[in-house]
Scaffold this active site. Structure first.
Site, PDB file in Angstrom:
ATOM      1  N   TYR A   1     -38.057  32.911   8.608  1.00 52.81           N
ATOM      2  CA  TYR A   1     -38.275  32.582   7.207  1.00 52.81           C
ATOM      3  C   TYR A   1     -37.736  33.699   6.314  1.00 52.81           C
ATOM      4  O   TYR A   1     -38.166  34.856   6.404  1.00 52.81           O
ATOM      5  CB  TYR A   1     -39.759  32.357   6.923  1.00 52.81           C
ATOM      6  CG  TYR A   1     -40.315  31.070   7.499  1.00 52.81           C
ATOM      7  CD1 TYR A   1     -39.491  30.070   7.996  1.00 52.81           C
ATOM      8  CD2 TYR A   1     -41.694  30.847   7.554  1.00 52.81           C
ATOM      9  CE1 TYR A   1     -40.011  28.897   8.523  1.00 52.81           C
ATOM     10  CE2 TYR A   1     -42.223  29.664   8.061  1.00 52.81           C
ATOM     11  CZ  TYR A   1     -41.374  28.700   8.556  1.00 52.81           C
ATOM     12  OH  TYR A   1     -41.890  27.529   9.072  1.00 52.81           O
TER      13      TYR A   1
ATOM     14  N   LEU B   1     -46.810  17.954   1.581  1.00 52.43           N
ATOM     15  CA  LEU B   1     -46.794  17.514   0.179  1.00 52.43           C
ATOM     16  C   LEU B   1     -45.519  16.753  -0.172  1.00 52.43           C
ATOM     17  O   LEU B   1     -45.302  16.419  -1.346  1.00 52.43           O
ATOM     18  CB  LEU B   1     -46.969  18.716  -0.755  1.00 52.43           C
ATOM     19  CG  LEU B   1     -48.358  19.371  -0.725  1.00 52.43           C
ATOM     20  CD1 LEU B   1     -48.361  20.646  -1.562  1.00 52.43           C
ATOM     21  CD2 LEU B   1     -49.434  18.408  -1.226  1.00 52.43           C
TER      22      LEU B   1
END
Length: 316
Positions: A55, A226
């Site tokens: 990341y 989401l």
């Protein structure tokens, strides 16, 4: 220390921390943004933080480690989960998957240093490596556990056959499988529904994976939960618009937020799915607090209405 991630309803995904997706150093502003996001997650009742060594080219772990170093006593209150197994591409070579034993050991040591901790609570294997020897992988994981460097292990983006093969060589139980799952990404749900229909061949999700995980206490974690905001601010299609309106209506009726309703839809599934939220905006993180602190308040009919509205087509 807090309880294991298998008992938590919600995780905070740290992929957005640390600045840009390149190898330039992060700055003080990136640390401040990370600190604000972590504080919002803690305020919302979230204590499991999900990382990966890739990341932001390692900067997500590094900036988190810097915040951790500033906050006395925080490490004992949280669960740190990270992943290894992907090698990012560059101008010379393409990205590949790498789960060789020596690579796992090296990547974990690098993550420990960036995170400024002496133990990782949960290590996930990020993607299946077709060249990986499951016996070699299991030996590396066992070594990490015996050294006290990693407490528990899991996988990510893996189907039941791959999990079963690894578990056959590993005495330690695999405790988690992280998959993309949301009201927009429904192949995991529909794989079992589309059996004996013409659409089944186009689904692609490995049938039996949810059932294997439920039977063997492998906690399902949902990344992308989401749906990149398509139902809570950025609709893309007429079906998205209708779904967003339904979510907003349900949220108002239940005195909560649209984000919570969207997460409840996942949590209402009997597999006890634990969503991972990845927003870096404190307000949006706090909008998910009820998904961490309240039981999913969706009836059978409401759950199906959300599914069918997002699907845009009747069930077979």
């Amino acid at each position: 220390m807090t309880a294991s991630p298998e008992t938590h309803r919600l995780l905070y995904g740290c992929m957005g921390l640390g600045g840009d997706w390149d190898d330039t150093p992060y700055g003080s502003a990136d640390v401040e943004r990370a600190e604000a996001a972590i504080e919002a997650a803690l305020d919302s009742g979230i204590t499991v933080f999900d990382h990966a060594d890739i990341y932001r080219h390692g900067k997500a772990e590094a900036v988190f480690g810097e915040v951790l170093g500033r906050a006395q006593g925080l490490r004992e209150k949280i669960v740190i989960q990270t992943k290894c197994g992907i090698r990012l591409g560059d101008s010379v070579r393409p990205g590949i998957y790498d789960l060789r034993g020596e690579t796992i050991l090296r990547r974990v040591q690098e993550s420990l240093e960036r995170l400024r901790t002496d133990v990782i609570d949960v290590l996930l294997l990020h993607r299946p490596d077709p060249l990986a020897d499951p016996q070699e992988v299991a030996a590396a994981l066992t070594s990490l556990h015996r050294q006290g460097l990693v407490r528990r292990f899991g996988v990510s983006n893996m189907g039941a056959p791959a999990i079963r093969e690894l578990q056959d060589h590993l005495d330690l139980p695999l405790v988690a499988n992280q998959l993309e799952m949301s009201l927009a990404r429904r192949d995991w749900l529909e794989a079992g529904v589309l059996v004996n229909t013409a659409a089944a061949a186009d689904n692609g999700f490995p049938l039996g994976t949810l059932e294997y995980c439920r039977k063997n206490d492998v906690r399902l974690q949902a990344w992308g939960a989401l749906a990149q905001g398509r139902y809570t601010g950025r609709p893309r299609t007429p079906d998205d618009e209708r779904t967003a309106q339904l979510i907003a209506t349900l949220a108002e009726a239940k005195n909560t937020t649209p984000e919570t309703v969207l997460l409840w839809w996942l949590q209402r599934h009997p597999a006890h799915i634990a969503p991972v939220i990845g927003s870096t905006h404190p307000a949006r993180i706090r909008a998910c607090a009820d998904a961490a602190g309240r039981e999913p308040d969706l009836s059978h009919a409401e759950w199906y209405e959300l599914w069918l509205t997002a699907r845009g087509n009747p069930l077979p």
